[in-house]
Design a protein around this motif. Structure first.
Motif, PDB file in Angstrom:
ATOM      1  N   ASP A   1      43.853  99.849  55.115  1.00  0.00           N
ATOM      2  CA  ASP A   1      42.935 100.353  54.102  1.00  0.00           C
ATOM      3  C   ASP A   1      43.073 101.857  53.942  1.00  0.00           C
ATOM      4  O   ASP A   1      43.113 102.383  52.829  1.00  0.00           O
ATOM      5  N   ILE A   2      43.184 102.581  55.062  1.00  0.00           N
ATOM      6  CA  ILE A   2      43.350 104.036  55.007  1.00  0.00           C
ATOM      7  C   ILE A   2      44.708 104.388  54.414  1.00  0.00           C
ATOM      8  O   ILE A   2      44.833 105.311  53.598  1.00  0.00           O
TER       9      ILE A   2
ATOM     10  N   LEU B   1      41.681 101.682  65.461  1.00  0.00           N
ATOM     11  CA  LEU B   1      41.493 100.979  64.190  1.00  0.00           C
ATOM     12  C   LEU B   1      42.070  99.574  64.261  1.00  0.00           C
ATOM     13  O   LEU B   1      43.080  99.332  64.917  1.00  0.00           O
ATOM     14  N   SER B   2      41.442  98.652  63.569  1.00  0.00           N
ATOM     15  CA  SER B   2      42.014  97.318  63.412  1.00  0.00           C
ATOM     16  C   SER B   2      43.152  97.397  62.400  1.00  0.00           C
ATOM     17  O   SER B   2      43.313  98.397  61.693  1.00  0.00           O
TER      18      SER B   2
ATOM     19  N   ASP C   1      43.481  95.806  59.573  1.00  0.00           N
ATOM     20  CA  ASP C   1      42.951  95.926  58.205  1.00  0.00           C
ATOM     21  C   ASP C   1      42.440  97.331  57.921  1.00  0.00           C
ATOM     22  O   ASP C   1      42.623  97.861  56.818  1.00  0.00           O
ATOM     23  N   GLU C   2      41.784  97.952  58.915  1.00  0.00           N
ATOM     24  CA  GLU C   2      41.272  99.317  58.737  1.00  0.00           C
ATOM     25  C   GLU C   2      42.415 100.307  58.550  1.00  0.00           C
ATOM     26  O   GLU C   2      42.341 101.210  57.702  1.00  0.00           O
TER      27      GLU C   2
ATOM     28  N   CYS D   1      46.791 107.110  63.610  1.00  0.00           N
ATOM     29  CA  CYS D   1      45.959 106.081  64.240  1.00  0.00           C
ATOM     30  C   CYS D   1      46.467 105.919  65.670  1.00  0.00           C
ATOM     31  O   CYS D   1      47.673 105.747  65.885  1.00  0.00           O
TER      32      CYS D   1
ATOM     33  N   HIS E   1      42.495 108.887  64.001  1.00  0.00           N
ATOM     34  CA  HIS E   1      41.576 107.749  64.050  1.00  0.00           C
ATOM     35  C   HIS E   1      41.864 106.942  65.318  1.00  0.00           C
ATOM     36  O   HIS E   1      43.028 106.704  65.657  1.00  0.00           O
TER      37      HIS E   1
END
Length: 399
Positions: A140-141, A133-134, A136-137, A73, A130
Motif C-alpha cells: 500500500d505504501i 509492516l505486513s 499488504d501494508e 520497511c 517503517h
C-alpha cells in the motif's frame, strides 16, 4: 536468518510506535538493501535517476532539501548509539517484505557516486523507517508513494500481487518441464528482457486468444475477436476467467514459437536471395520468446502470432477442453493456416508497402479468415473421425 544493516544518522525521532524518521549520512548509507517491497527497480538511464545523481554530486550539501527521501520497511530497529541505528531485515524467503519501499533511484545514485569517488561527506538524506509492516501494508505504501516519473500499470498490478496465480503456474511448469521462463512482471525488472514478447501482458493476450466463450463470432457478442491492446488491470472476475484459461497457456506458447520457427525457415530460404517478402519482419533485430529456449535472429511484432493462436479456439468446447487431441492436429493445422492464408497475407501487405506491424496484426479481415478456415478444418477432421468410426463398426459387425 535476518540480516542486519547499520544506518549512520545525525538524529532521529519516533514519529509513532512503528515509524522512525532519521537524517542519514549518504556516504555510508547501505546500498545493498533489498528492493522486495518496491514496485519497480531503478532505471539508471532514466531522467529521474540522472537528476538525482547530478543533484547529489554537484551540491551534496543541498541534497537533503532537494530529495524526497527514502522509505524503508524493516523487521526491527535497534538504536546502537545516538548516531547509529541497527536495522534488522527479513529476506523474502523468510516471509519478509523488508527493504526499500521508495527511493531505489536515490540508493543507486549513492552507490554510483561512491564508486566514482565523489565526496559525499556533507550529503544527508531523509529516511522514513517503517517497522514490522505486513505484506499488504508495505504494498500500500509502495503504491501510494509519490514518484517523479510514472510507474506503469503492470508494476502496480504486480505490487498488489495480482500476478501470483500466473507466477505459481509458471513455477510448477518450470519444475515439471525443466524449462525457464523470462517474464517481466514490473518496470525495469533486472534479469528480464525488454522484448515485448516477454512482458506478462503478452501472456495474458495469448490466453485471451483462446477464450472461445468470451470471443466468439458465432455468438451475439459485439466482441468477435480478442483485443490485442494491453490489459494491465485485473479484476477478481478477470482473474477467475484467466484461471480457467491458464492450463491452455503452454499451448499458446507452443503455437507462437512454432510460428516463429516457420517464419525463420521461410526467410532463411527465400525465393529471391537477399529479400524478405513478409511484411513487418525485420532481419536487423532479434526476438526473444518467454520460454528461454527460443531466440530468433529477426524482429517481429509482439502481436504477430495472435490471429493464429486465436484460430485454435475453434477446437475448444465451452469448458476449454480440446474437441480433438491437440497433438493430433496442432502442427498440421498451423501449416495449413500459414501456407493458405497467413503467409500470403504478409506477402501481400509487403507488396502494398504496409510496414506497421501492429496495424497488420490487428486487421479484422485476417482474423475473420483464419477463424472461418479453422471451422472448416475442424468440420473436415470431425467427418474423418466419424467415417473412421463407421468403418470400424462395420468391420466389427462383419466379424
Amino acid at each position: 536468518m535476518p540480516k542486519n544493516w547499520t544506518l549512520k544518522v545525525d538524529q532521529y525521532i519516533n514519529a509513532n510506535s512503528k515509524c522512525i524518521i532519521a537524517t542519514a549520512h549518504v556516504d555510508s548509507f547501505p546500498t545493498d538493501l533489498p528492493l522486495e517491497p518496491n514496485i519497480r527497480e531503478p532505471n539508471l538511464k532514466s531522467s529521474t535517476y540522472k537528476q538525482i545523481f547530478d543533484s547529489l554530486t554537484t551540491e551534496p550539501e543541498k541534497f537533503f532539501q532537494r530529495n524526497n527521501g527514502i522509505v524503508l520497511c524493516v523487521n526491527k530497529v535497534k538504536p546502537k548509539s545516538k548516531t547509529e541505528l541497527e536495522l534488522e531485515i527479513l529476506q523474502a524467503n523468510e516471509g519478509g517484505n523488508d527493504g526499500v519501499i521508495n527511493g531505489g533511484h536515490s540508493v543507486s545514485a549513492f552507490e554510483q557516486a561512491r564508486a566514482n569517488k565523489y565526496d559525499l561527506s556533507k550529503a544527508r538524506v531523509k529516511v522514513s523507517i517503517h517497522i514490522g509492516l505486513s505484506e499488504d501494508e508495505a504494498k500500500d505504501i509502495a503504491l501510494a508513494s509519490n514518484t517523479s516519473s510514472p510507474v506503469d500499470a503492470r508494476s502496480k498490478v504486480n505490487a498488489r500481487g495480482d500476478y501470483q496465480f500466473i507466477k505459481h503456474f509458471l513455477g510448477r511448469l518450470e519444475n515439471e518441464e525443466d524449462i525457464k521462463f523470462r517474464i517481466a512482471y514490473y518496470q525495469n525488472q533486472s534479469g528480464a528482457p525488454k522484448s515485448p514478447h516477454c512482458n506478462i501482458n503478452h501472456l495474458i493476450k495469448l490466453m485471451n486468444c483462446l477464450d472461445r466463450n468470451k470471443y466468439n463470432p458465432d455468438s451475439k457478442s459485439r466482441t468477435k475477436h480478442p483485443p490485442v491492446s494491453n490489459t494491465p488491470s485485473l479484476s477478481d472476475a478477470e482473474r477467475q476467467r484467466l484461471l480457467k484459461l491458464l492450463p491452455l497457456l503452454p499451448k499458446g506458447l507452443w503455437i507462437e514459437q512454432r510460428l516463429f520457427k516457420i517464419i525463420e525457415e521461410h526467410i532463411t530460404n527465400p525465393r529471391k536471395k537477399g529479400t524478405i517478402d513478409l511484411a513487418s519482419i525485420d532481419p536487423r533485430k532479434n526476438t526473444l520468446l518467454p520460454d528461454s529456449r527460443y531466440s530468433f535472429g529477426f524482429g517481429a511484432p509482439a502481436d504477430i502470432a495472435m490471429p493464429i493462436v486465436a484460430a485454435y479456439r475453434v477446437f475448444l468446447d465451452e469448458n476449454y477442453n480440446w474437441l480433438i487431441p491437440f497433438d493430433d492436429f496442432a502442427e498440421d493445422f498451423l501449416q495449413h493456416l500459414w501456407n493458405n492464408y497467413y503467409r500470403k497475407y504478409l506477402v501481400s501487405e509487403k507488396l502494398a508497402g504496409n510496414t506497421v506491424g501492429s496495424k497488420i496484426c490487428r486487421n479484422p479481415v485476417i482474423w475473420d479468415n483464419l477463424y472461418v478456415s479453422a471451422q472448416s478444418y475442424l468440420n473436415q477432421q470431425l467427418l474423418k473421425m466419424v467415417g473412421s468410426n463407421n468403418k470400424r463398426e462395420q468391420l466389427t459387425l462383419a466379424n
